[in-house]
Scaffold this motif. Sequence first.
Motif, PDB file in Angstrom:
ATOM      1  N   LEU A 278      -3.261  52.245 -54.335  1.00  8.35           N
ATOM      2  CA  LEU A 278      -3.131  52.802 -52.986  1.00  8.35           C
ATOM      3  C   LEU A 278      -4.357  53.618 -52.592  1.00  8.35           C
ATOM      4  CD1 LEU A 278      -1.514  53.270 -50.421  1.00  8.35           C
ATOM      5  CD2 LEU A 278      -0.429  55.244 -51.528  1.00  8.35           C
ATOM      6  N   GLU A 279      -4.827  54.459 -53.511  1.00  4.73           N
ATOM      7  CA  GLU A 279      -5.971  55.300 -53.168  1.00  4.73           C
ATOM      8  C   GLU A 279      -7.234  54.475 -52.878  1.00  4.73           C
ATOM      9  OE1 GLU A 279      -6.506  58.807 -55.654  1.00  4.73           O
ATOM     10  OE2 GLU A 279      -4.410  58.646 -56.250  1.00  4.73           O
TER      11      GLU A 279
ATOM     12  N   VAL B  97      -5.971  61.548 -50.306  1.00  3.87           N
ATOM     13  CA  VAL B  97      -4.670  60.937 -50.565  1.00  3.87           C
ATOM     14  C   VAL B  97      -4.442  60.894 -52.063  1.00  3.87           C
ATOM     15  CG1 VAL B  97      -3.253  58.861 -50.343  1.00  3.87           C
ATOM     16  CG2 VAL B  97      -4.776  59.537 -48.475  1.00  3.87           C
ATOM     17  N   GLU B  98      -3.292  61.382 -52.497  1.00  3.94           N
ATOM     18  CA  GLU B  98      -2.926  61.319 -53.910  1.00  3.94           C
ATOM     19  C   GLU B  98      -1.617  60.566 -54.039  1.00  3.94           C
ATOM     20  OE1 GLU B  98      -2.797  65.131 -55.684  1.00  3.94           O
ATOM     21  OE2 GLU B  98      -4.890  65.632 -55.228  1.00  3.94           O
ATOM     22  N   SER B  99      -1.571  59.624 -54.978  1.00  7.59           N
ATOM     23  CA  SER B  99      -0.371  58.811 -55.157  1.00  7.59           C
ATOM     24  C   SER B  99      -0.324  58.280 -56.581  1.00  7.59           C
ATOM     25  CB  SER B  99      -0.369  57.643 -54.152  1.00  7.59           C
ATOM     26  OG  SER B  99       0.683  56.739 -54.435  1.00  7.59           O
ATOM     27  N   ASP B 100       0.899  58.070 -57.077  1.00  6.44           N
ATOM     28  CA  ASP B 100       1.040  57.436 -58.384  1.00  6.44           C
ATOM     29  C   ASP B 100       1.199  55.927 -58.261  1.00  6.44           C
ATOM     30  OD1 ASP B 100       3.534  57.290 -57.263  1.00  6.44           O
ATOM     31  OD2 ASP B 100       4.584  58.371 -58.866  1.00  6.44           O
TER      32      ASP B 100
END
Length: 335
Positions: free
Chosen positions: A216-217, A209-212
């Motif tokens: 979250l990660e 999972v990749e997120s800004d």
Amino acid sequence: IREAGIYLRDTRFVTDIRLTLNGQPVEVLDLRRTGDSEAVIHATNATAGESHGEVMPATIALEQRMVLDEAVTLSLTVETFTPDVAPVLLGISISADFDDMFEVRGMPAKKTPELGATRDDSGIAARLSARNANGEEQALSIHTDTPPTELETRIGDGRAVAALAYRLELSRGVPVELVFTLTPEPLGAPVRTVDAVAAAEGFQRALAVESDLPGLEPFIDRCDRDLVLLQTSFPEGSMPAAGIPWYIAPFGRDSLIVALQTMHVYPERAAATLRALAALQGSKRDPFREEEPGKILHEMRYGRMARTGQIPHTPYYGSIDSTLLFVMTFAQSYL
């Protein structure tokens, strides 16, 4: 805490572990988890001993490290911070009531076992046990490599107890380590390390999972690891348990939902769940357990109350959705 303890197969094998320094309960300073199956508690002496030397409060450090595996390993490290030699009496009391999970949850048991507590001739081991009227016996073996100054076993207040005491002469900068191994002896198949839990520290995620979005990660990673920790080996196979502490058991609905929702990343989880539940599929009509041919269980239990017929969970099939979820999961796995 009434519900506290160490459980295996719906039985509480360790009810209580109490530590004392010079006859007084230790004062806990902090508790932290250092791994998925490991925790550390730091404590100190709260008061001066009355008959074992004048030891000032909060001058003794006691570290308790507990690791869960097929057995429970309890390591105690004791150290003094006083310049003089400190005579200390360290006591450790381990008790077991062998209560069924349903008893702990508040359901009265109609039949209770006969408790036993013995020590061996070597003086470094004890055995706490519970024997049912039909001769079935469960036990907890307690072993230490360091012979205690005193070792007493007794029965009291509905518990089997092993009490060990060590007379220590502590010097600053020279910690003393004692290691205890608590090994449950349940009925049925031998205990094996839970498949995924045993490898939890080295767990390699298949989900990326990749997120800004900050946090979250790590959140997804923790959720992923928590599902790994719920993967449990039962006599019928490996599947996700429904939850800790009450529901470490095969559950139709809960286990199948986890398998169904994660099979695109972990197909092996779904396959193992289907095999375990198929091994327990209903084959006859039994109103007490709500069993019918082809039904998938709601819940399976292995404790004393299930084995003696006080509850219908051997297994219990009273579920409206387990069978449908089984078919859905099987179909998705096949596709």
